[in-house]
Design an enzyme around this catalytic site. Structure first.
Site, PDB file in Angstrom:
ATOM      1  N   TYR A 110     -13.620   0.084   8.887  1.00 20.63           N
ATOM      2  CA  TYR A 110     -12.189   0.370   9.051  1.00 20.63           C
ATOM      3  C   TYR A 110     -11.743   0.054  10.478  1.00 20.63           C
ATOM      4  O   TYR A 110     -10.738  -0.638  10.697  1.00 20.63           O
ATOM      5  CB  TYR A 110     -11.933   1.837   8.719  1.00 20.63           C
ATOM      6  CG  TYR A 110     -10.510   2.298   8.924  1.00 20.63           C
ATOM      7  CD1 TYR A 110      -9.458   1.711   8.232  1.00 20.63           C
ATOM      8  CD2 TYR A 110     -10.227   3.355   9.784  1.00 20.63           C
ATOM      9  CE1 TYR A 110      -8.152   2.155   8.406  1.00 20.63           C
ATOM     10  CE2 TYR A 110      -8.927   3.806   9.963  1.00 20.63           C
ATOM     11  CZ  TYR A 110      -7.894   3.206   9.269  1.00 20.63           C
ATOM     12  OH  TYR A 110      -6.609   3.652   9.445  1.00 20.63           O
ATOM     13  N   GLN A 119      -0.960   7.731   2.035  1.00 22.44           N
ATOM     14  CA  GLN A 119      -0.443   8.929   2.702  1.00 22.44           C
ATOM     15  C   GLN A 119       0.920   8.697   3.336  1.00 22.44           C
ATOM     16  O   GLN A 119       1.771   9.587   3.342  1.00 22.44           O
ATOM     17  CB  GLN A 119      -1.429   9.398   3.780  1.00 22.44           C
ATOM     18  CG  GLN A 119      -0.976  10.659   4.517  1.00 22.44           C
ATOM     19  CD  GLN A 119      -1.823  10.976   5.735  1.00 22.44           C
ATOM     20  OE1 GLN A 119      -2.595  10.134   6.191  1.00 22.44           O
ATOM     21  NE2 GLN A 119      -1.682  12.177   6.269  1.00 22.44           N
ATOM     22  N   LEU A 120       1.170   7.501   3.855  1.00 24.98           N
ATOM     23  CA  LEU A 120       2.377   7.266   4.646  1.00 24.98           C
ATOM     24  C   LEU A 120       3.455   6.478   3.919  1.00 24.98           C
ATOM     25  O   LEU A 120       4.626   6.566   4.282  1.00 24.98           O
ATOM     26  CB  LEU A 120       2.009   6.528   5.935  1.00 24.98           C
ATOM     27  CG  LEU A 120       1.055   7.258   6.876  1.00 24.98           C
ATOM     28  CD1 LEU A 120       0.738   6.385   8.079  1.00 24.98           C
ATOM     29  CD2 LEU A 120       1.646   8.582   7.326  1.00 24.98           C
ATOM     30  N   ILE A 135      -2.168  -7.433  -2.454  1.00 22.87           N
ATOM     31  CA  ILE A 135      -2.201  -8.222  -1.219  1.00 22.87           C
ATOM     32  C   ILE A 135      -3.306  -9.270  -1.226  1.00 22.87           C
ATOM     33  O   ILE A 135      -3.300 -10.181  -0.396  1.00 22.87           O
ATOM     34  CB  ILE A 135      -2.344  -7.327   0.026  1.00 22.87           C
ATOM     35  CG1 ILE A 135      -3.651  -6.526  -0.034  1.00 22.87           C
ATOM     36  CG2 ILE A 135      -1.137  -6.439   0.197  1.00 22.87           C
ATOM     37  CD1 ILE A 135      -4.020  -5.890   1.285  1.00 22.87           C
ATOM     38  N   ILE A 181      -2.845  11.568  11.271  1.00 24.44           N
ATOM     39  CA  ILE A 181      -1.502  11.900  10.793  1.00 24.44           C
ATOM     40  C   ILE A 181      -1.584  13.049   9.797  1.00 24.44           C
ATOM     41  O   ILE A 181      -2.347  12.995   8.833  1.00 24.44           O
ATOM     42  CB  ILE A 181      -0.824  10.684  10.145  1.00 24.44           C
ATOM     43  CG1 ILE A 181      -0.785   9.517  11.133  1.00 24.44           C
ATOM     44  CG2 ILE A 181       0.577  11.045   9.667  1.00 24.44           C
ATOM     45  CD1 ILE A 181      -0.033   9.806  12.414  1.00 24.44           C
ATOM     46  N   GLY A 194       0.821  -1.208   0.000  1.00 27.81           N
ATOM     47  CA  GLY A 194       0.000   0.000   0.000  1.00 27.81           C
ATOM     48  C   GLY A 194       0.848   1.247   0.000  1.00 27.81           C
ATOM     49  O   GLY A 194       0.507   2.254   0.623  1.00 27.81           O
ATOM     50  N   GLY A 195       1.953   1.199  -0.725  1.00 24.60           N
ATOM     51  CA  GLY A 195       2.982   2.225  -0.607  1.00 24.60           C
ATOM     52  C   GLY A 195       2.645   3.584  -1.165  1.00 24.60           C
ATOM     53  O   GLY A 195       3.366   4.546  -0.890  1.00 24.60           O
ATOM     54  N   LEU A 196       1.587   3.707  -1.960  1.00 27.30           N
ATOM     55  CA  LEU A 196       1.252   5.001  -2.547  1.00 27.30           C
ATOM     56  C   LEU A 196       0.200   5.753  -1.742  1.00 27.30           C
ATOM     57  O   LEU A 196      -0.320   6.765  -2.203  1.00 27.30           O
ATOM     58  CB  LEU A 196       0.774   4.819  -3.995  1.00 27.30           C
ATOM     59  CG  LEU A 196       1.827   4.264  -4.966  1.00 27.30           C
ATOM     60  CD1 LEU A 196       1.265   4.197  -6.374  1.00 27.30           C
ATOM     61  CD2 LEU A 196       3.100   5.107  -4.934  1.00 27.30           C
ATOM     62  N   LYS A 226      -9.320  -3.027  11.933  1.00 25.58           N
ATOM     63  CA  LYS A 226      -8.086  -2.753  12.665  1.00 25.58           C
ATOM     64  C   LYS A 226      -8.051  -3.485  14.011  1.00 25.58           C
ATOM     65  O   LYS A 226      -6.998  -3.960  14.442  1.00 25.58           O
ATOM     66  CB  LYS A 226      -7.914  -1.246  12.858  1.00 25.58           C
ATOM     67  CG  LYS A 226      -7.494  -0.510  11.587  1.00 25.58           C
ATOM     68  CD  LYS A 226      -6.197  -1.072  11.018  1.00 25.58           C
ATOM     69  CE  LYS A 226      -5.713  -0.303   9.810  1.00 25.58           C
ATOM     70  NZ  LYS A 226      -4.453  -0.868   9.259  1.00 25.58           N
TER      71      LYS A 226
END
Length: 373
Positions: free
Chosen positions: A195, A66-67, A107, A225, A62-64, A199
């Site tokens: 969500y 926000q983080l 994934i 964040i 999920g690299g693209l 989690k």
């Protein structure tokens, strides 16, 4: 045939002998290419031991989001450009593609994920693939697939290959029956969003895999964040990012939460540093697998007042989104992160004044460059 039987007995004896230092793990049937995906009762995975001085090979899913991009940049300074692989299902912008290794990774495709881990000799995995709170409520079935089924794939791959696994959690993992001011690490969790539910599921599954299979699972519950170089991604706390874009761009901002809605927040630099620190912390220093971390807590009105000190012409109005407001009202107002500070020395650097100055400096510089061009 007698020779075959003798060899078979010798092999079985060697695999179970105390002299070898461990009992050979029985792999889950999915790892052997069979179905259904069921883990035998006697399975026992333990993270591959490695010296902290060894060079880590890192994968970020999920690299693209926000983080992810910021984390990749941060980790590449620590481990080297070629040792941190960013992945996603979307095509990366040119600057991201040129900044270091990037590969396609879905994934939901277990085989693809497993091949990436094996072919790249991955040792650490940061799992950031997820649909955030507001977006997840608009597409529950997709959120369930990505946030839960995808997590199961990641857990199994990490367990099979002895990875150190980081999965972020969130203030959204709590609900209206949780203590809100402050919210401790351990308390009732009954979130009202897919969500948040996913989690809580991730926290518990990670802890289960740690105790059941020896998976080195580590998790931080992030507050909202705030980052300067990324666009809002569909979260309830996005107003605290959007206000800076709008303040510099047009001097007007419409907030979709009530002015007195208090939520815990953190600047991205603190978030990234905390993530690396908990991953590098000695295992014996961790008293739990999931920690709260926090830096500051403020309301939209308090944030606007701080921004107005620098941009006095900013006009702020409120048009409350009932869905996002209901979500925010079920979340913590303050995080108790005393365990993180005690166990592995967590300490934040950015409070509200430093946050606002940093964000406005970034967007002001960006605006001046755009005008010059």
């Amino acid at each position: 045939m007698p020779v075959v039987r003798v060899l078979r007995r010798v092999a079985c004896w060697m695999l179970q002998s105390p002299a070898c230092g461990c009992r050979a793990p029985v792999l889950p049937s999915r790892f052997l290419g069979t179905s259904p995906r069921q883990i035998p009762m006697d399975a026992n995975f333990h993270s591959t031991s490695f010296s902290e001085a060894d060079q880590q090979r890192v994968l970020i899913t999920g690299g693209l989001g926000q983080l992810g991009v910021g984390l990749a940049s941060f980790l590449r300074k620590r481990f080297g450009k070629d040792n941190v692989i960013l992945s996603d299902i979307r095509k990366p912008p040119e600057h991201v593609f040129l900044s270091g290794p990037f590969i396609y990774s879905d994934i939901l495709d277990y085989k693809n994920l497993r091949e990436i881990v094996v072919n790249n000799r991955i040792t650490w995995l940061f799992h950031y693939s997820a649909l955030l709170s507001a977006v997840g409520e608009a597409n529950v079935s997709l959120a369930r697939a990505v946030n839960i089924t995808g997590l199961h794939n990641v857990l199994d791959v990490a367990a099979e290959h002895g990875l150190r696994l980081f999965v972020p959690s969130t203030i959204g993992a709590f609900g209206p029956t949780s203590p809100r001011n402050p919210t401790p690490d351990l308390c009732i969790q009954r979130p009202r969003t897919i969500y948040g539910v996913s989690k809580v599921h991730a926290e518990l599954m990670g802890e289960y895999y740690y105790y059941r299979y020896g998976l080195d699972f580590r998790c931080l519950r992030y507050p909202g964040i705030i980052s300067a170089d990324s666009q809002p991604g569909g979260g309830t706390t996005d107003y605290a990012v959007q206000i800076f874009h709008e303040a510099v761009k047009n001097g007007r901002f419409e907030c979709n939460l009530k002015p007195d809605t208090r939520l815990p927040m953190m600047y991205i630099d603190d978030c990234l540093r905390a993530t690396l620190e908990v991953m590098e912390a000695p295992a014996e220093s961790l008293s739990m697998r999931t920690y709260n971390i926090s830096a500051m807590s403020f309301t939209p009105e308090e944030l606007a007042q701080e921004v107005l000190k620098h941009v006095p012409e900013l006009q702020v109005t409120y048009n409350v989104d009932p869905v996002r407001q209901a979500i925010a009202d079920s979340w913590p107002m303050n995080f108790d992160d005393s365990n993180a500070r005690k166990d592995w020395g967590w300490k934040h650097d950015f409070d509200l004044p430093e946050l606002v100055t940093t964000m406005l400096n970034f967007h002001g510089s960006e605006s001046r460059v755009a005008q010059a061009n």
